[in-house]
Design an enzyme around this catalytic site. Structure first.
Site, mmCIF file in Angstrom:
data_model
loop_
_atom_site.group_PDB
_atom_site.id
_atom_site.type_symbol
_atom_site.label_atom_id
_atom_site.label_comp_id
_atom_site.label_asym_id
_atom_site.label_seq_id
_atom_site.Cartn_x
_atom_site.Cartn_y
_atom_site.Cartn_z
ATOM 1 C CG HIS A 231 -2.126 0.861 1.111
ATOM 2 N ND1 HIS A 231 -2.347 1.936 1.956
ATOM 3 C CD2 HIS A 231 -3.178 0.836 0.262
ATOM 4 C CE1 HIS A 231 -3.488 2.512 1.636
ATOM 5 N NE2 HIS A 231 -4.010 1.884 0.603
ATOM 6 C CE LYS B 157 -1.448 3.505 -1.853
ATOM 7 N NZ LYS B 157 -2.705 4.214 -1.780
ATOM 8 C CG ASP C 221 17.000 12.220 -11.583
ATOM 9 O OD1 ASP C 221 17.239 11.027 -11.850
ATOM 10 O OD2 ASP C 221 16.887 13.099 -12.448
#
Length: 532
Positions: A211, A213, A218
């Site tokens: 889950h 995110k 870079d």
């Protein structure tokens, strides 16, 4: 792209390489006249299993930058990264989030790391994939920047649902740029055996998912609760923080995603999956062996961050004056025995003083018993924001899923009644988000100290403060503590923007005809609330 075996054995000859990297970063910071400073930390919760914590000086290590006394304890538990508050930008809309993702992918030169529950299959998602293809192709053609690597971490069950899915969206890139592309599919070790055979697609995701995110380009990254899907790019409200040019923090999250990727199944160009060398199969191998190996691999990253912070120490006094914000990564992976975020969040709620204010939001209001006990038994003033039924992501869904908004209404109603019974209505306030044709997915926390009209701390990331976030899924968020007035203003504006579209709940709210919860929903909610 997988970490080498020598890196996995950090406390061996590879430690020499660590010193080299630290020296390089020190010189790089000096050359730039800025960069990312560090905070000398006390030992953290290095092991997945509960262990006795070592105690640091209450003021931190000798010579370390001072940290707001209310939150200094965080540096005893997790790595702390110092950045300038001006490098933290709060995005406010799904479109801004989407355009940022595309722009950053196109301009990335060294690495793109995308960790999400899933990648959608619509045109907007295809455009994002096309941006990755352009960047990879440009990297091959550019002799000055030939080394772009793209790593994608998704959940196996959610990413494999249906004939057209996240895997099929990424296979063309994997086939064309195999040496530059990695796709990892995390499979929970709790979905195995007969359970895996019997539970159908979509419902198998209730057992546990990847889950996290995090979207990294870079040395910059976006921390969010939003997935890579069209609704999150258009009309599903979430939160999104862009941390610009923070190389040490970016390295940490890149290595964290890489470690979870090593514990995941590796997607191959023929759409098959394989186990990374040295790892245990998540549902065919021994459950305890998988968790032990995965936990060790992931905690090596956290431990290494601790070592780096200790060895880097304090930079120049000039940089200390410039850097006014602390970022604490919080990881929660209880299926693997890792529960850092849970402990830090509990401590944060427990220490919330009677003269402080906490604004807490979750698209799915389903607090754990521990969090609920701390909220109801504390002294701080709480404003809790959740989705009204019509902006719940399951509103209007077919079948059993269509009853999920009613289940959340039932849970919220029970919570409100407890607030009333305990005489806490003046201290604990429940709000519902309303917005026509939108859904609500924001989660996190803003902390206001007594006498301050702007928050100095926020939690931002994937956890929802519910049972799933604590016990079933892999989660990550950051606690950001700041003394930067500009960032404080951004935090206040973000919090007020979300709450301006809400209304406060009262007893009459749950007496409205459209809030009637059917008997069967009320009966099964206690049995299934730990799965959503």
């Amino acid at each position: 792209m997988a970490a080498s075996m020598s890196w996995r054995r950090l406390y061996s000859p590879a430690l020499a390489g660590l010193f080299t990297r630290i020296a390089e970063r020190l010189f790089r910071a000096g050359d730039k006249g800025g960069g990312s400073s560090v905070l000398l930390l006390a030992p953290l919760l290095a092991k997945a299993q509960p262990a006795q914590e070592q105690v640091s000086s209450p003021t931190g290590a000798r010579g370390a930058p001072s940290l707001n006394s209310h939150f200094r304890w965080m540096a005893e538990h997790v790595p702390a990264f110092r950045v300038h508050g001006a490098r933290v930008h709060i995005l406010t809309s799904p479109d801004q989030f989407y355009q940022t993702l595309k722009a950053r992918v196109r301009t990335a030169k060294r690495r793109v790391v995308l960790a999400s529950l899933y990648l959608g299959t619509g045109q907007l998602e295809q455009d994002l994939v096309d941006c990755m293809q352009e960047a990879l192709q440009s990297s091959q053609e550019n002799s000055h920047h030939p080394g772009l690597k793209v790593s994608v971490l998704l959940d196996y069950t959610r990413g494999s649902r249906g004939q057209l899915n996240s895997r099929t969206m990424l296979l063309p890139l994997l086939r064309r740029f195999k040496s530059q592309m990695r796709v990892s599919l995390y499979h929970t070790p709790d979905l195995r055996g007969l359970l895996r055979l019997l539970v159908p697609q979509r419902f198998n995701e209730t057992i546990g998912v990847q889950h996290i995110k995090v979207y990294l380009f870079d040395d910059s990254l976006v921390i969010s609760g939003a997935n890579l899907s069209d609704s999150y790019f258009t009309n599903r409200q979430d939160r999104y923080f862009l941390l610009e040019n923070c190389p040490e923090l970016a390295d940490f999250f890149s290595e964290l995603v890489d470690a979870v990727g090593d514990a995941s199944l590796q997607l191959q160009p023929d759409d098959s999956v394989t186990v990374q060398e040295g790892m245990v199969h998540p549902y065919k191998g021994d459950r305890r062996d998988f968790s032990a190996v995965a936990s060790r691999r992931i905690m090596e990253v956290v431990d290494a961050a601790q070592v780096r912070q200790q060895l880097l120490g304090q930079l120049s006094e000039e940089e200390e004056r410039e850097e006014d914000t602390w970022v604490f990564p919080l990881v929660q992976m209880k299926p693997l025995g890792i529960q850092v975020d849970e402990r830090v969040t509990q401590r944060l709620l427990s220490d919330a003083a009677p003269d402080s204010s906490v604004f807490l939001t979750s698209g799915y209001f389903n607090l754990t018993r521990a969090y609920m006990r701390l909220v109801l038994g504390g002294g701080a003033r709480y404003h809790i924001l959740t989705a009204s039924p019509e902006v719940n992501g399951f509103f209007g869904a077919k079948g059993v899923a269509g009853a999920i908004p009613d289940a959340y209404t039932h849970i919220a109603g029970q919570f409100y009644e407890r607030v009333c019974r305990l005489g806490q209505r003046d201290r604990v306030h429940l709000h519902e988000y309303h917005r026509p044709q939108w859904t609500f997915h924001a989660k996190g926390l803003w902390y206001y100290l007594h006498g301050q009209d702007q928050p100095c701390l926020t939690l931002i990331g994937s956890p929802n403060f519910g049972y799933r976030s604590v016990h079933r899924d892999l989660e990550a968020q950051v606690a950001i503590v700041t003394e930067n007035e500009g960032l404080k203003s951004q935090l206040q504006e973000e919090q007020e923007m979300l709450y301006q579209r809400s209304s406060e709940v009262s007893r009459s709210t749950f007496q409205q005809s459209d809030r009637h919860v059917k008997l069967w929903v009320r009966l099964i909610t206690p049995l299934i609330k730990n799965f959503f």
